[in-house]
Write a protein that holds these residues in place. Structure first.
Motif, PDB file in Angstrom:
ATOM      1  N   THR A 158      -7.357  -1.031  -1.512  1.00  0.00           N
ATOM      2  CA  THR A 158      -8.314  -1.429  -0.476  1.00  0.00           C
ATOM      3  C   THR A 158      -9.542  -2.070  -1.116  1.00  0.00           C
ATOM      4  O   THR A 158     -10.113  -3.032  -0.611  1.00  0.00           O
ATOM      5  N   GLU A 166      -3.665  -6.714   7.365  1.00  0.00           N
ATOM      6  CA  GLU A 166      -2.697  -7.320   6.450  1.00  0.00           C
ATOM      7  C   GLU A 166      -1.366  -7.584   7.159  1.00  0.00           C
ATOM      8  O   GLU A 166      -0.715  -8.607   6.930  1.00  0.00           O
ATOM      9  N   LEU A 219       0.841  -1.196   0.000  1.00  0.00           N
ATOM     10  CA  LEU A 219       0.000   0.000   0.000  1.00  0.00           C
ATOM     11  C   LEU A 219       0.871   1.238   0.000  1.00  0.00           C
ATOM     12  O   LEU A 219       1.760   1.373   0.819  1.00  0.00           O
ATOM     13  N   VAL A 226      -3.381   3.365  -2.176  1.00  0.00           N
ATOM     14  CA  VAL A 226      -3.991   2.735  -1.009  1.00  0.00           C
ATOM     15  C   VAL A 226      -5.503   2.582  -1.148  1.00  0.00           C
ATOM     16  O   VAL A 226      -6.065   1.543  -0.836  1.00  0.00           O
ATOM     17  N   GLU A 236      -6.785   2.240   6.911  1.00  0.00           N
ATOM     18  CA  GLU A 236      -5.810   1.989   7.972  1.00  0.00           C
ATOM     19  C   GLU A 236      -6.038   0.640   8.643  1.00  0.00           C
ATOM     20  O   GLU A 236      -5.088  -0.125   8.859  1.00  0.00           O
ATOM     21  N   GLN A 249      -4.796  -2.182   6.537  1.00  0.00           N
ATOM     22  CA  GLN A 249      -3.332  -2.329   6.586  1.00  0.00           C
ATOM     23  C   GLN A 249      -2.907  -3.099   7.838  1.00  0.00           C
ATOM     24  O   GLN A 249      -2.020  -3.957   7.783  1.00  0.00           O
ATOM     25  N   LYS A 282       4.000  -2.417   5.037  1.00  0.00           N
ATOM     26  CA  LYS A 282       4.880  -2.050   3.928  1.00  0.00           C
ATOM     27  C   LYS A 282       5.683  -3.258   3.468  1.00  0.00           C
ATOM     28  O   LYS A 282       6.832  -3.454   3.889  1.00  0.00           O
ATOM     29  N   ASP A 333       0.246   5.794   5.850  1.00  0.00           N
ATOM     30  CA  ASP A 333       0.434   4.898   4.698  1.00  0.00           C
ATOM     31  C   ASP A 333       1.527   3.860   4.910  1.00  0.00           C
ATOM     32  O   ASP A 333       1.900   3.157   3.980  1.00  0.00           O
TER      33      ASP A 333
END
Length: 930
Positions: free
Chosen positions: A43, A760, A34, A39, A754, A757, A704, A700
């Protein structure tokens, strides 16, 4: 090693623990990378249902009931059968070119209303000042076009030949100049039907039934109030308005004034529709002689010391009035030469009326000899240009006065900001009196649009019922109880719960005027009383006098040369740094960066003015927390009695993003996330921080994946692994997220960008791991206040309100956890967006209340939960790194990319391993991949 076993590896020594090896990627899982640009799109690709904020599940019942007043004023409506009609407005020049409405739109619309009233069926307008206009009932046609004549705009009030304020020869009369200056200009105004909004939607909002229509209808009401304020000549800043009244002004120094005004907004609440009225503050330019403002702004003593390059940037686009004609202009720049040297062509007609003569003269000569205006000091200063770059119009500076109510949008100095905060405070009863008075003076009953709607606004504060929660008991050293009273506690004759030890340390004195030896003696003496063993410092390093006037970077570098002489073999473990001025932030950033990034030294900055026992205690609180100690913790934390949290492994996140100050739009934003560690404790936290694109609010870098998809360098993985190692190889089954700094319009992004993320990142560690989430937004930037009727005191600490002035459907409540000592308490507004864990209203409110008591830097309850305060602290303090001179030379260019132009965002330098892996120091512990 498979992902599911990744978090079950052997724990290594905390201070030196290297990152674990990258996990293997099962063939059936492809982690999504992302970025800022992708992003939102990515999503959508993740096959999960789109989340939206949950509805309220109930209200709390614990605590002592208390009757309160709130600054919400009930709204009633009698006309529910009509409609608002929305028209799109286009403002054009006579030749059809679009015209920017800013600053002139309202004048044009007022002229349309005045000139074409009968063609418009006598309708009143609610105009937002830009592109939207609303009427009650339809206009005669769906598209209407009008031509209006308006006095020439200030920016066009020049002849365009370089002459100052008018064409002419020495014999021109003022009457002729005025006639030329005020010649009319023609505009076209187009209104096109856009939408129809039933007033029934307002009635629905009154019943607590919110819809898209009701939100739009409430927006129309807000626009009506903005227009009401605009008609009174107020400065409008979003939903706040400011009168031109010297009683509302506070001098902040530097030619800047604080201006007190009022915020007003309609809100659909449980109790129906209300008008939320509150005090508001903005900053404006000091009106009056332009030269006085420049002298104050640059802190010089006379006009000839002014830095005109700096002045040019400051003055651009400010509005002035010019004497003796009283015409108004907008400043576009400065002349290249002084008034006595700046030439222009003065054109005049010959006596036969046909030929045009041209005479090159100076601006000074024109005003003194042709206009007979005495200029005392302008001759040797640049002129003010109010024309266009290629068609300048010059005016001597001493003839210019700044108009009132012009916003000052640059960053305030530390001193100006503290002055603004201090002088804007109002005690509860004073605020009640002022708001009551403004509700009477606004006389909304006389507003034509509100009358047409059948809207009436009560002048009485709304009555609400609150509850005062009991303060949690704390534990100090040796298991001693600490009982907070009125949101405060002390450590009199008590030791810290877990004191640290200070050895191999020194004092660094940047020319501070204080008794350094006495300060060291007190630190050792009071530290021992709190259980902290502090050895004598190795050295007291005083700044070399010859460097006191050098740049901050040079001063810090030279100081470290001295420190290295005192510690030739290895750097000190800890430094106390005495700053020369508590308002001086110049040394702070380079000092922190040098300590943490280059040498790995823990440090505490002080600016001692009055050193007493309380001051020393406050310093020791910070030092002990930085060095891994605990000052106190919750009694129920120690006994594992926090509902839900103590029974099931739980990690608590606090998340915030700090943006550059006004005037620093190119500064990267700083995203900070802190997390709890050592479960079942909830008092220990560590931080992880990244830079990201300027002004981007969504974080963000929570997840990562590296380009090869074999590792995750995001924030969440790092924090989860730390939790796992510090909590006895335990994975959290519950994740509580507190998010600061987002508005209601961004709630869905928090849940769908958010949170995705974070999920994930969890799946990347172990695809079978599915923790439960609770997501809560904490807002301080709102305008709801609570008062005790008839009492001069603020509401008691622990006050919670979850009725009447809360949202009709959404799960929100207000909490004043702290004791408001100065001004009027601002409650924190908590919004529960998601609760998979399943807290009861009472359990969640008590958890949030308790988390306001675990902030290790103070002995008072704070106004919002400690994880959020820590995140805010981490983001703000690390942003000091970016303010260092030479940042661009030493920073990496491999940062996040902005969506516009793919500009690299600088990363901060790596912190030394010993400071980045010591997890409890929120001041000095920030992640190494910033």
């Amino acid at each position: 090693m498979s992902r599911r076993h990744q978090m079950e590896s052997t724990e290594e020594p905390e201070a030196l623990a290297p990152p674990p090896p990258p996990p293997e990627i099962p063939p059936n899982v492809v982690p999504v990378q992302l970025t800022t640009d992708t992003v939102a799109e990515e999503t959508k690709k993740i096959s999960k249902p789109k989340r939206s904020p949950i509805a309220r599940r109930g209200v709390g019942s614990k605590g002592q009931k208390i009757q309160l007043l709130s600054n919400h004023f009930k709204v009633s409506i009698s006309n529910t059968g009509g409609h608002f009609f929305h028209y799109s407005v286009s403002l054009l020049y006579e030749d059809g070119r679009p015209f920017d409405a800013k600053g002139i739109g309202r004048r044009l619309i007022d002229k349309v209303h005045e000139t074409y009233g009968s063609d418009l069926a006598g309708k009143d307008f609610a105009y937002d000042g830009e592109k939207s206009l609303f009427t009650i009932g339809a206009l005669p046609q769906n598209k209407m076009e009008f031509t209006v004549l308006l006095d020439s705009l200030s920016s066009n009030r020049n002849s365009g030949n370089g002459s100052p304020v008018g064409n002419g020869s020495p014999k021109e009369t003022d009457r002729k100049r005025m006639r030329r200056a005020f010649q009319s200009k023609t505009f076209r105004v187009e209104m096109t039907f856009a939408a129809k909004i039933p007033m029934q939607a307002i009635a629905a909002a009154l019943r607590g039934q919110e819809s898209e229509n009701s939100q739009e209808a409430v927006r129309v009401l807000d626009i009506i109030l903005r227009q009401h304020a605009a008609k009174q000549g107020c400065l409008l800043v979003r939903q706040s308005f400011f009168h031109n009244d010297p009683k509302n002004y506070v001098d902040l120094g530097g030619g800047v004034l604080g201006c007190r005004g009022f915020h007003s907004s309609f809100r659909a609440l449980q109790g129906g529709l209300s008008l939320n009225m509150d005090g508001s503050t903005t900053t404006i330019i000091q009106a009056g002689p332009l030269i006085d403002f420049l002298i104050a702004s640059q802190n010089v003593s006379n006009p000839f010391q002014i830095d005109w390059a700096k002045a040019k940037r400051t003055l651009k686009n400010l509005r002035i009035r010019v004497s003796p004609t009283n015409q108004e202009y907008r400043i576009t720049g400065l002349s290249e030469n002084t008034c006595k040297e700046q030439m222009f062509s003065l054109k005049s007609r010959a006596t036969d009326g046909n030929d045009v003569a041209s005479l090159d003269i100076t601006v000074f000569d024109y005003f003194v000899n042709h206009r007979s205006i005495d200029l005392r000091y302008s001759g040797d200063l640049p002129c003010i240009n109010v024309g266009k770059p290629k068609r300048p119009t010059y005016i001597p500076v001493e003839l210019c006065s700044l108009l009132p109510l012009q916003r000052y949008v640059k960053a305030l100095t530390v001193l100006q900001r503290s002055q603004l905060v201090e002088k804007s405070r109002q005690k509860p009863q004073e605020k009640i009196r002022i708001l009551t008075d403004v509700m009477k003076r606004n006389n909304y009953a006389a507003e034509p649009m509100l009358r047409s709607c059948g809207i009436s606004i009560s002048s009485q504060f709304t009555q609400v019922q609150g509850r005062v929660l009991t303060a949690p008991k704390l534990k100090a050293g040796n298991g001693e109880d600490v009982i907070p009273r009125n949101g405060r506690w002390n450590f009199n004759r008590k030791k810290f719960f877990e004191p640290s030890k200070i050895e191999n340390w020194a004092v660094v004195n940047f020319s501070a005027r204080c008794d350094v030896r006495g300060l060291v003696r007190d630190l050792i003496k009071f530290g021992e009383m709190k259980g902290i063993l502090i050895s004598d410092p190795v050295d007291v390093v005083d700044e070399n006098a010859q460097f006191r006037r050098a740049t901050p970077l040079v001063r810090v570098d030279k100081m470290f040369e001295q420190i290295q002489k005192a510690f030739p073999n290895a750097p000190p473990h800890f430094l106390v740094c005495l700053l020369p001025d508590r308002k001086n932030a110049d040394i702070y950033g380079p000092w922190k960066r040098k300590n943490l990034a280059e040498f790995g030294i823990f440090n505490q900055c002080l600016a001692p003015t009055r050193v007493n026992e309380q001051y020393i205690l406050n310093v020791l609180l910070k030092i002990n927390a930085k060095l891994g100690g605990l000052n106190s913790l919750l009694a129920m934390e120690q006994s594992r009695n926090i509902p839900i949290v103590s029974k099931v492994p739980t990690i608590i996140f606090g998340m915030d993003v700090s943006h550059g100050s006004p005037g620093q739009s190119d500064m990267p934003s700083i995203a900070a996330v802190v997390s709890s560690r050592n479960w079942p404790l909830v008092s220990r936290y560590r931080a992880s921080v990244r830079s990201q694109s300027p002004k981007v609010e969504m974080i963000d870098s929570l997840f990562k994946p590296t380009p090869d998809k074999k590792d995750d360098s995001g924030i969440v993985r790092e924090l989860l692994l730390d939790y796992y190692k510090s909590s006895g190889q335990t994975k959290p089954a519950q994740i509580i997220i507190f998010r600061d700094g987002v508005s209601e319009s961004q709630f869905n992004q928090v849940l769908n960008i958010e949170l995705d993320q974070i999920i994930e990142a969890c799946k990347f560690l172990d695809e079978s791991w599915s923790p439960k989430f609770t997501v809560i937004v904490a807002q301080k930037n709102h305008h709801t206040k609570f008062f005790q009727d008839g009492s001069p005191d603020n509401v008691p600490p622990g006050t919670v309100v979850d009725n009447a002035v809360c949202h009709p459907q959404s799960y929100d409540f207000y909490m004043c956890a702290h004791a408001g000592m100065i001004g009027t308490t601002r409650p924190t507004h908590y919004h529960v967006l998601l609760d998979e864990i399943g807290f009861s209203a009472d359990d969640l409110q008590e958890l949030i209340h308790s988390l306001s008591y675990v902030y290790q830097r103070s002995t008072t309850a704070i106004s919002l939960v400690a994880p959020v305060r820590y995140a805010h602290l981490a983001a703000t303090q690390i942003s000091q790194f970016l303010k260092c001179d030479g940042m661009s030379e030493t920073s990496s260019s491999h940062g996040s990319l902005t969506s516009a132009g793919q500009t690299p965002v600088p990363e901060l330098p790596e912190l030394q391993p010993n400071v980045r892996s010591s997890m409890a120091k929120l001041d000095d512990l920030l992640h190494h991949r910033l």
